[in-house]
Write an enzyme that holds these catalytic residues in place. Structure first.
Site, short mmCIF file in Angstrom:
data_model
loop_
_atom_site.label_atom_id
_atom_site.label_comp_id
_atom_site.label_asym_id
_atom_site.label_seq_id
_atom_site.Cartn_x
_atom_site.Cartn_y
_atom_site.Cartn_z
N ASP A 1 13.21 69.40 -34.65
CA ASP A 1 12.67 68.05 -34.59
C ASP A 1 12.38 67.56 -36.01
O ASP A 1 12.29 68.35 -36.95
CB ASP A 1 11.37 68.07 -33.76
CG ASP A 1 10.70 66.72 -33.70
OD1 ASP A 1 11.35 65.75 -33.28
OD2 ASP A 1 9.52 66.64 -34.09
N ASP B 1 10.05 64.14 -37.03
CA ASP B 1 8.70 63.61 -37.26
C ASP B 1 7.65 64.51 -36.63
O ASP B 1 7.67 64.79 -35.43
CB ASP B 1 8.59 62.19 -36.69
CG ASP B 1 7.40 61.43 -37.25
OD1 ASP B 1 6.61 62.01 -38.02
OD2 ASP B 1 7.27 60.23 -36.93
#
Length: 255
Positions: free
Chosen positions: A10, A12
């Protein structure tokens, strides 16, 4: 510890936090690069193209990768529509990153008898856009939601995300959307195809239990929850299914 052949990561909350760097995230990426371990950033964000994400990583966070290492829900949506092969006409509720990605994949954007209705985050959404999508779905257009995120975190608080717009259309049409992004299988399977690896060879790394970690758990992929973003440390003990690993910082992870 198991030696993973590839990493799904991932962005953010994991590699950076909003506009702020997570230095451990930068070091983590650099270690992967130094060891020549394949990785793919898997993001539900549809507002930016992979090239724009690459530029942000480079200019804001001094993280240097190719755009081929970035797999967005936009790309997964386009890959899904190509595989589905229902036609080339698409009505999109979304921003420029979603629209340009779908066009680049060979689809025509239109509000006239579309074969697909694709709904992502759109900060300029209007009642007319919702009405156009509703009528198209009622007439048989295949209903796709890019990602299920009901909210997006901002400095103002939690604002409506793509999932909120999708939910509105599901109520209006009495139809469920096909959801592409994490934690659903579609984006994860397509990401594995991009890495040319199988589930047992990779690990999903992220900060959000509901999207990143459930993407691993729900799809038979090991998961690494890092407590630098969405899911707080005090919530871990109450999680219904535990991640494979939990760490405070990516600096703690050993290859």
């Amino acid at each position: 510890m198991k030696e993973y052949q590839g990493y799904l990561i991932d962005l953010d909350g994991t590699i950076y936090l909003g506009e702020e760097p997570i230095l451990a995230g930068k070091r983590f990426v650099e270690k992967l690069q130094a060891r020549e371990i394949p990785f793919l950033f898997v993001t539900n964000n549809t507002t930016k193209t992979p090239e724009a994400v690459k530029e942000k990583l480079s200019k804001q966070f001094d993280i240097h990768v190719t755009s081929q290492t970035i797999y967005t829900a936009t790309l997964a949506t386009a890959d899904y529509m190509i595989e589905k092969n229902l036609g080339k006409k698409v009505y999109v509720i979304g921003e420029s990153g979603l629209k340009s990605g779908i066009e680049a994949a060979g689809f025509e954007l239109t509000d006239q008898e579309p074969d697909y209705v694709v709904v992502g985050l759109d900060t300029q959404v209007t009642y007319q856009k919702i009405a156009t999508a509703t009528l198209a779905i009622q007439k048989g257009a295949h209903f796709i939601g890019t990602n299920p995120d009901k909210n997006i975190p901002t400095d103002r608080g939690l604002l409506p995300g793509a999932g909120s717009l999708i939910g509105m259309l599901e109520i209006a049409t009495k139809q469920r959307a096909v959801i592409i992004g994490k934690p659903e299988a579609i984006i994860m399977n397509k990401a594995l195809e991009r890495l040319n690896l199988i589930k047992e060879e990779v690990i999903m790394v992220g900060d959000n239990y509901e999207t990143d970690i459930r993407a691993g758990i729900d799809n038979g992929i090991d998961s690494l929850l890092v407590l630098t973003g969405f899911t707080p440390k005090n919530a871990v003990k109450d999680l219904s299914i535990q991640p494979t690993f939990v760490i405070d910082s990516l600096d703690e992870w050993t290859f």
